[in-house]
Design a protein around this motif. Structure first.
Motif, PDB file in Angstrom:
ATOM      1  N   GLN A  52      21.344   0.345  65.141  1.00  0.00           N
ATOM      2  CA  GLN A  52      22.566   1.148  64.957  1.00  0.00           C
ATOM      3  C   GLN A  52      22.491   2.068  63.586  1.00  0.00           C
ATOM      4  O   GLN A  52      21.892   1.618  62.704  1.00  0.00           O
ATOM      5  CB  GLN A  52      23.662   0.023  64.549  1.00  0.00           C
ATOM      6  CG  GLN A  52      23.998  -0.861  65.877  1.00  0.00           C
ATOM      7  CD  GLN A  52      25.054   0.012  67.000  1.00  0.00           C
ATOM      8  OE1 GLN A  52      26.008   0.440  66.377  1.00  0.00           O
ATOM      9  NE2 GLN A  52      24.596   0.315  68.198  1.00  0.00           N
ATOM     10  N   TRP A  60      18.595   6.431  57.782  1.00  0.00           N
ATOM     11  CA  TRP A  60      18.138   7.379  58.832  1.00  0.00           C
ATOM     12  C   TRP A  60      16.963   7.422  59.236  1.00  0.00           C
ATOM     13  O   TRP A  60      16.548   7.538  60.379  1.00  0.00           O
ATOM     14  CB  TRP A  60      18.634   8.629  58.213  1.00  0.00           C
ATOM     15  CG  TRP A  60      18.243   9.830  59.036  1.00  0.00           C
ATOM     16  CD1 TRP A  60      17.072  10.537  58.742  1.00  0.00           C
ATOM     17  CD2 TRP A  60      18.581  10.178  60.367  1.00  0.00           C
ATOM     18  NE1 TRP A  60      16.909  11.559  59.751  1.00  0.00           N
ATOM     19  CE2 TRP A  60      17.842  11.455  60.827  1.00  0.00           C
ATOM     20  CE3 TRP A  60      19.280   9.540  61.230  1.00  0.00           C
ATOM     21  CZ2 TRP A  60      17.716  11.882  62.257  1.00  0.00           C
ATOM     22  CZ3 TRP A  60      19.503  10.231  62.525  1.00  0.00           C
ATOM     23  CH2 TRP A  60      18.780  11.121  62.919  1.00  0.00           C
ATOM     24  N   LEU A  90      25.470   4.964  67.710  1.00  0.00           N
ATOM     25  CA  LEU A  90      25.941   5.535  66.242  1.00  0.00           C
ATOM     26  C   LEU A  90      27.310   4.857  66.027  1.00  0.00           C
ATOM     27  O   LEU A  90      28.038   4.428  66.977  1.00  0.00           O
ATOM     28  CB  LEU A  90      26.169   7.080  66.777  1.00  0.00           C
ATOM     29  CG  LEU A  90      25.000   7.737  66.785  1.00  0.00           C
ATOM     30  CD1 LEU A  90      25.157   9.177  67.267  1.00  0.00           C
ATOM     31  CD2 LEU A  90      23.874   7.856  65.535  1.00  0.00           C
ATOM     32  N   ALA A  94      28.402   9.014  61.447  1.00  0.00           N
ATOM     33  CA  ALA A  94      27.312   9.483  62.239  1.00  0.00           C
ATOM     34  C   ALA A  94      28.079   9.551  63.747  1.00  0.00           C
ATOM     35  O   ALA A  94      27.423  10.553  64.453  1.00  0.00           O
ATOM     36  CB  ALA A  94      26.250   8.540  62.410  1.00  0.00           C
ATOM     37  N   ASP A  95      28.768   8.707  64.198  1.00  0.00           N
ATOM     38  CA  ASP A  95      29.467   9.013  65.676  1.00  0.00           C
ATOM     39  C   ASP A  95      30.460  10.252  65.417  1.00  0.00           C
ATOM     40  O   ASP A  95      30.387  10.678  66.324  1.00  0.00           O
ATOM     41  CB  ASP A  95      30.195   7.535  65.772  1.00  0.00           C
ATOM     42  CG  ASP A  95      30.940   7.571  67.118  1.00  0.00           C
ATOM     43  OD1 ASP A  95      30.418   7.989  68.062  1.00  0.00           O
ATOM     44  OD2 ASP A  95      32.059   7.252  66.820  1.00  0.00           O
ATOM     45  N   LEU A 115      22.574  15.784  64.759  1.00  0.00           N
ATOM     46  CA  LEU A 115      22.312  14.646  63.621  1.00  0.00           C
ATOM     47  C   LEU A 115      21.021  14.917  62.837  1.00  0.00           C
ATOM     48  O   LEU A 115      21.168  14.707  61.509  1.00  0.00           O
ATOM     49  CB  LEU A 115      21.934  13.524  64.492  1.00  0.00           C
ATOM     50  CG  LEU A 115      23.082  12.722  65.067  1.00  0.00           C
ATOM     51  CD1 LEU A 115      22.544  11.501  65.984  1.00  0.00           C
ATOM     52  CD2 LEU A 115      23.856  11.989  64.303  1.00  0.00           C
TER      53      LEU A 115
END
Length: 151
Positions: A52, A60, A90, A94-95, A115
């Protein structure tokens, strides 16, 4: 006694080899498809939980490497499946980067590029690691338990 056992095992192996060879000769020959390097057999292993990623720069590199190894480089997955796995991996900031992209083939590479553009910033990656390092509490004593407590 050991010589007798060894002789028995040698003879048994020879007999089994001859039996297998004879069985091959009596079976009809069916054409065999050539095995390609890309084909692979999968064994049943415990499921690997997808990583996740919430948008923290220090997370990252681990997310990127694991996601690429598990999903991106898997030739058996379509681009749509890869995009689906990416979206469900994500959360938070990030989502929000890829949330509004429709789940279609063309958008997987686009989402991954977006991303990477956001989180491959070397300066911000180093800054986040240094911030995390500087936020460690000072040790009260020089001992292994104290060191483990701070990590």
């Amino acid at each position: 006694m050991a010589i007798v056992e060894e002789t028995y095992l040698n003879q048994k192996g020879t007999l089994l080899d001859c039996s297998a060879h004879l069985a091959q000769l009596t079976q009809p020959v069916a054409p065999v498809a050539p095995r390609t390097e890309n084909s692979s057999t999968r064994t049943t292993l415990p499921r690997i939980q997808l990583p996740q990623f919430s948008g923290k720069y220090e997370d990252w590199p681990v997310f990127r490497d694991l996601f690429q190894s598990l999903i991106d480089k898997d030739g058996n997955l379509s681009e749509v499946e890869k995009l689906h796995y990416l979206k469900v991996s994500l959360k938070a900031e990030a989502d929000s980067i890829v949330r509004n992209l429709p789940t279609i083939t063309e958008n997987y590479r686009r989402a991954w590029t977006m991303l990477c553009e956001q989180f491959e910033n070397k300066r911000l990656l180093v800054r986040s690691c240094l911030t995390k390092f500087n936020s460690l509490q000072k040790m009260k004593t020089e001992s292994a338990p104290e060191l483990r407590k701070n990590s």
